[in-house]
Scaffold this active site. Structure first.
Site, PDB file in Angstrom:
ATOM      1  N   HIS A   1     -21.403  -2.073   7.270  1.00  0.00           N
ATOM      2  CA  HIS A   1     -20.657  -3.309   6.990  1.00  0.00           C
ATOM      3  C   HIS A   1     -21.243  -4.504   7.757  1.00  0.00           C
ATOM      4  CE1 HIS A   1     -17.234  -5.869   6.073  1.00  0.00           C
ATOM      5  NE2 HIS A   1     -17.080  -6.104   7.371  1.00  0.00           N
TER       6      HIS A   1
ATOM      7  N   ARG B   1       9.898   4.096   5.363  1.00  0.00           N
ATOM      8  CA  ARG B   1       9.865   2.633   5.126  1.00  0.00           C
ATOM      9  C   ARG B   1       9.421   1.842   6.351  1.00  0.00           C
ATOM     10  NH1 ARG B   1      14.676   4.161   2.883  1.00  0.00           N
ATOM     11  NH2 ARG B   1      14.574   4.417   0.624  1.00  0.00           N
TER      12      ARG B   1
ATOM     13  N   LYS C   1      -3.322  -5.786   8.930  1.00  0.00           N
ATOM     14  CA  LYS C   1      -3.746  -5.333   7.599  1.00  0.00           C
ATOM     15  C   LYS C   1      -4.044  -3.841   7.693  1.00  0.00           C
ATOM     16  CE  LYS C   1      -5.832  -9.379   5.427  1.00  0.00           C
ATOM     17  NZ  LYS C   1      -7.058  -9.928   4.845  1.00  0.00           N
TER      18      LYS C   1
ATOM     19  N   HIS D   1     -19.761  -8.226   1.080  1.00  0.00           N
ATOM     20  CA  HIS D   1     -19.067  -7.173   0.315  1.00  0.00           C
ATOM     21  C   HIS D   1     -19.824  -6.862  -0.968  1.00  0.00           C
ATOM     22  CE1 HIS D   1     -14.873  -7.961   2.315  1.00  0.00           C
ATOM     23  NE2 HIS D   1     -15.504  -6.957   2.894  1.00  0.00           N
TER      24      HIS D   1
ATOM     25  N   ASN E   1     -13.127 -14.478   6.458  1.00  0.00           N
ATOM     26  CA  ASN E   1     -13.934 -13.857   5.408  1.00  0.00           C
ATOM     27  C   ASN E   1     -15.343 -14.447   5.329  1.00  0.00           C
ATOM     28  OD1 ASN E   1     -13.203 -11.730   3.749  1.00  0.00           O
ATOM     29  ND2 ASN E   1     -13.460 -13.027   1.937  1.00  0.00           N
TER      30      ASN E   1
ATOM     31  N   LYS F   1      -8.975 -14.206  16.912  1.00  0.00           N
ATOM     32  CA  LYS F   1      -8.310 -13.577  15.758  1.00  0.00           C
ATOM     33  C   LYS F   1      -6.790 -13.690  15.898  1.00  0.00           C
ATOM     34  CE  LYS F   1      -8.015 -10.127  12.303  1.00  0.00           C
ATOM     35  NZ  LYS F   1      -8.536  -8.969  11.618  1.00  0.00           N
TER      36      LYS F   1
ATOM     37  N   GLU G   1      -2.079 -14.759   4.793  1.00  0.00           N
ATOM     38  CA  GLU G   1      -2.953 -15.587   3.949  1.00  0.00           C
ATOM     39  C   GLU G   1      -2.153 -16.466   2.997  1.00  0.00           C
ATOM     40  OE1 GLU G   1      -6.334 -13.492   2.250  1.00  0.00           O
ATOM     41  OE2 GLU G   1      -6.704 -12.474   4.136  1.00  0.00           O
TER      42      GLU G   1
ATOM     43  N   HIS H   1     -18.462 -12.706   4.062  1.00  0.00           N
ATOM     44  CA  HIS H   1     -18.004 -11.447   3.467  1.00  0.00           C
ATOM     45  C   HIS H   1     -18.096 -11.416   1.944  1.00  0.00           C
ATOM     46  CE1 HIS H   1     -16.787 -10.478   7.486  1.00  0.00           C
ATOM     47  NE2 HIS H   1     -16.205  -9.352   7.119  1.00  0.00           N
TER      48      HIS H   1
ATOM     49  N   ARG I   1      -6.289 -17.995   7.049  1.00  0.00           N
ATOM     50  CA  ARG I   1      -6.822 -16.700   7.474  1.00  0.00           C
ATOM     51  C   ARG I   1      -8.118 -16.356   6.737  1.00  0.00           C
ATOM     52  NH1 ARG I   1      -3.534 -11.016   8.896  1.00  0.00           N
ATOM     53  NH2 ARG I   1      -5.416  -9.816   9.189  1.00  0.00           N
TER      54      ARG I   1
ATOM     55  N   GLU J   1     -19.511  -9.145  13.538  1.00  0.00           N
ATOM     56  CA  GLU J   1     -18.206  -9.821  13.472  1.00  0.00           C
ATOM     57  C   GLU J   1     -18.049 -10.790  14.640  1.00  0.00           C
ATOM     58  OE1 GLU J   1     -16.341  -9.486  10.839  1.00  0.00           O
ATOM     59  OE2 GLU J   1     -16.816  -7.517  10.004  1.00  0.00           O
TER      60      GLU J   1
HETATM   61  N1  LIG Z   1      -7.579  -3.770   8.949  1.00  0.00           N
HETATM   62  C1  LIG Z   1      -8.518  -4.684   9.106  1.00  0.00           C
HETATM   63  O1  LIG Z   1      -8.234  -5.872   9.318  1.00  0.00           O
HETATM   64  C2  LIG Z   1      -9.957  -4.254   9.031  1.00  0.00           C
HETATM   65  C3  LIG Z   1     -10.964  -5.141   9.384  1.00  0.00           C
HETATM   66  C4  LIG Z   1     -12.277  -4.695   9.350  1.00  0.00           C
HETATM   67  C5  LIG Z   1     -12.565  -3.379   8.966  1.00  0.00           C
HETATM   68  N2  LIG Z   1     -11.557  -2.553   8.607  1.00  0.00           N
HETATM   69  C6  LIG Z   1     -11.825  -1.148   8.224  1.00  0.00           C
HETATM   70  O2  LIG Z   1     -12.391  -0.498   9.351  1.00  0.00           O
HETATM   71  C7  LIG Z   1     -13.205   0.585   8.901  1.00  0.00           C
HETATM   72  C8  LIG Z   1     -14.507   0.560   9.673  1.00  0.00           C
HETATM   73  O3  LIG Z   1     -14.223   0.679  11.043  1.00  0.00           O
HETATM   74  P1  LIG Z   1     -15.347   1.081  12.121  1.00  0.00           P
HETATM   75  O4  LIG Z   1     -16.548   0.235  11.891  1.00  0.00           O
HETATM   76  O5  LIG Z   1     -14.683   1.070  13.442  1.00  0.00           O
HETATM   77  O6  LIG Z   1     -15.785   2.536  11.660  1.00  0.00           O
HETATM   78  P2  LIG Z   1     -15.260   4.012  12.037  1.00  0.00           P
HETATM   79  O7  LIG Z   1     -13.820   4.010  12.288  1.00  0.00           O
HETATM   80  O8  LIG Z   1     -15.788   4.900  10.975  1.00  0.00           O
HETATM   81  O9  LIG Z   1     -16.040   4.326  13.394  1.00  0.00           O
HETATM   82  C9  LIG Z   1     -17.453   4.349  13.414  1.00  0.00           C
HETATM   83  C10 LIG Z   1     -17.990   5.628  14.068  1.00  0.00           C
HETATM   84  O10 LIG Z   1     -17.840   5.533  15.490  1.00  0.00           O
HETATM   85  C11 LIG Z   1     -17.238   6.716  16.008  1.00  0.00           C
HETATM   86  N3  LIG Z   1     -16.568   6.302  17.233  1.00  0.00           N
HETATM   87  C12 LIG Z   1     -15.420   5.595  17.342  1.00  0.00           C
HETATM   88  N4  LIG Z   1     -15.204   5.271  18.626  1.00  0.00           N
HETATM   89  C13 LIG Z   1     -16.224   5.796  19.336  1.00  0.00           C
HETATM   90  C14 LIG Z   1     -16.576   5.782  20.717  1.00  0.00           C
HETATM   91  N5  LIG Z   1     -15.863   5.087  21.604  1.00  0.00           N
HETATM   92  N6  LIG Z   1     -17.694   6.439  21.109  1.00  0.00           N
HETATM   93  C15 LIG Z   1     -18.474   7.082  20.193  1.00  0.00           C
HETATM   94  N7  LIG Z   1     -18.213   7.116  18.879  1.00  0.00           N
HETATM   95  C16 LIG Z   1     -17.089   6.472  18.465  1.00  0.00           C
HETATM   96  C17 LIG Z   1     -16.360   7.189  14.890  1.00  0.00           C
HETATM   97  O11 LIG Z   1     -16.063   8.562  15.025  1.00  0.00           O
HETATM   98  C18 LIG Z   1     -17.252   6.901  13.669  1.00  0.00           C
HETATM   99  O12 LIG Z   1     -18.193   7.934  13.496  1.00  0.00           O
HETATM  100  C19 LIG Z   1     -13.360   0.420   7.400  1.00  0.00           C
HETATM  101  O13 LIG Z   1     -12.563   1.373   6.750  1.00  0.00           O
HETATM  102  C20 LIG Z   1     -12.837  -0.987   7.131  1.00  0.00           C
HETATM  103  O14 LIG Z   1     -12.269  -1.108   5.838  1.00  0.00           O
HETATM  104  C21 LIG Z   1     -10.265  -2.956   8.648  1.00  0.00           C
HETATM  105 ZN   LIG Z   2     -15.898  -7.600   8.299  1.00  0.00          ZN
END
Ligand SMILES: NC(=O)c1ccc[n+]([C@@H]2O[C@H](COP(=O)([O-])OP(=O)(O)OC[C@H]3O[C@@H](n4cnc5c(N)ncnc54)[C@H](O)[C@@H]3O)[C@@H](O)[C@H]2O)c1
Ligand SMILES: [Zn+2]
Length: 365
Positions: free
Chosen positions: A267, A121, A143, A253, A246, A227, A237, A249, A242, A185
């Site tokens: 993305h 939990r 999130k 999206h 978006n 942020k 939200e 987006h 918040r 972003e």
């Molecule tokens: N929780 C939130 O508020 C929020 C906001 C935006 C996105 N997201 C989520 O985040 C995810 C996307 O995240 P992302 O864009 O970081 O992608 P990711 O986590 O897939 O990373 C992108 C690539 O970079 C590589 N990588 C990471 N750090 C590295 C480094 N320092 N050097 C070399 N390679 C490295 C990873 O192995 C991967 O291949 C999605 O699932 C999305 O839904 C969440």
């Molecule tokens: Zn985004």
């Protein structure tokens, strides 16, 4: 070093930004009294780059540590992957008090956060984001989620970390396309909240793309602060504030969904086109001048981001915008620009204006 507070009463935490902070992460985590043991969630690539440095720091601080690697793709956010992680965490925990530490991009951050939110939990969670997108966005705000076959991030929670340790030095190993992904972003924050940041980006974009440490530290700190302020004002939200995050987006999206999340468009690239589309909508209804749209278009292009896409059916995109989750009281809400640094939440945007903007940016061929 920069310390930025996310103010959420008893759930408040700091984002600590420092070049090279991974080497001293153990001491910071130990001082938090979060746990006696760390379950580090990462993937093979990130582990091979930064795992040994982190392991040394944690063990020097007397923290019992285990590393668990997941697939390097969105597949890591599946329910089967989540359950496997929970089982390994339970074996490691043995009731002694353990925290989950996500070392990686947004994928590992979202999964680790959801594991921490659901195991017993809710247990302590720490973020060490290693992509630009995760540093300026995904690691902040609590999130956390996993995906289903039919929708991304459908199963989730709000679970704030105890601390976010942001090491801008790790961005040097990030592929250029991933830097641009995060830059979309960064540009979004400037458009919605910070005209000075927009000017800074216009002036320094080539140094940023060349990974100047000073520029990276500046943009990561500035965006983290923005942020943090938004999340502190509207954590879940409730007021709708918040939702300004978006910006770009809804159509972004929809483009990702219409392209079936193909690797040819990531993305940030989809959001870049989405931001141009909402500028087109705002220009169409007389909210901004076309000169402002041109400024954004120039910056996005200089950042190496697309402002239109070919090979996607615009009607699929238009239809997908209708399924966007940001609909309140049956009214579609659009975050539209009023000026650089200012946005407004608008409803009642005529469908033909939305169609026109999508058709301008999303081309069949
Ligand atoms: N929780 C939130 O508020 C929020 C906001 C935006 C996105 N997201 C989520 O985040 C995810 C996307 O995240 P992302 O864009 O970081 O992608 P990711 O986590 O897939 O990373 C992108 C690539 O970079 C590589 N990588 C990471 N750090 C590295 C480094 N320092 N050097 C070399 N390679 C490295 C990873 O192995 C991967 O291949 C999605 O699932 C999305 O839904 C969440
Ligand atoms: Zn985004």
């Amino acid at each position: 070093m920069q310390k930025i507070k996310v103010s959420l009463g008893a759930r408040s935490y700091n984002i600590i930004i420092k070049n090279g902070i991974i080497a001293s992460a153990g001491g910071t985590i130990k001082a938090l009294n979060a746990a006696r043991a760390c379950f580090v969630l990462t993937n093979k690539k990130v582990k091979s780059l930064y795992g040994s440095k982190l392991r040394r720091s944690l063990s020097d601080s007397g923290l019992d540590t285990v590393f668990y690697t997941v697939a390097d793709s969105e597949k890591a956010k599946s329910h089967t992957s989540w359950f496997r992680v929970i089982k390994s965490l339970a074996m490691f925990d043995k009731g002694r008090g353990v925290c989950v530490l996500s070392l990686g991009g947004g994928v590992v951050g979202d999964l680790g956060g959801f594991v921490a939110a659901t195991y017993r939990r809710g247990i302590d969670f720490i973020q060490i984001p290693t992509t630009l997108l995760a540093q300026v966005d995904a690691s902040i705000g609590g999130k956390v989620a996993i995906d289903t076959d039919f929708a991304k991030n459908l199963i989730g929670a709000f679970h704030q970390p105890k601390v976010v340790l942001t090491d801008t030095a790790v961005l040097k190993s990030l592929p250029a396309r991933q830097i641009r992904n995060g830059l979309a972003e960064v540009i979004k924050y400037a458009v919605i909240l910070d005209a000075n940041l927009f000017l800074y980006l216009e002036k320094n974009i080539s140094d940023i793309l060349n990974l100047s440490p000073a520029c990276l530290e500046y943009i990561v700190s500035r965006c983290s602060k923005l942020k943090a302020e938004v999340v502190s004002a509207d954590e879940q939200e409730d007021t709708g504030y918040r939702s300004i995050l978006n910006f770009g987006h809804t159509i972004g999206h929809a483009i990702e969904a219409a392209s079936c999340y193909k690797k040819s468009l990531n993305h940030g690239e989809a959001i870049s086109i989405g931001m141009m589309s909402v500028f087109d909508i705002a220009a169409d209804i007389g909210m901004v001048s076309s000169r402002l749209s041109d400024r954004l278009e120039n910056l996005l292009k200089q950042a190496g981001l697309p402002v239109e896409v070919k090979g996607i059916n615009p009607y699929k995109v238009i239809s997908a915008t209708q399924h966007d989750k940001k609909i309140r009281n049956n009214r579609k809400r659009w975050i539209l620009p009023k000026a650089i640094g200012h946005v407004a939440v608008c409803t009642g945007i005529p469908m033909d204006i939305v169609k026109r903007s999508v058709q301008k940016r999303v081309l069949v061929k």
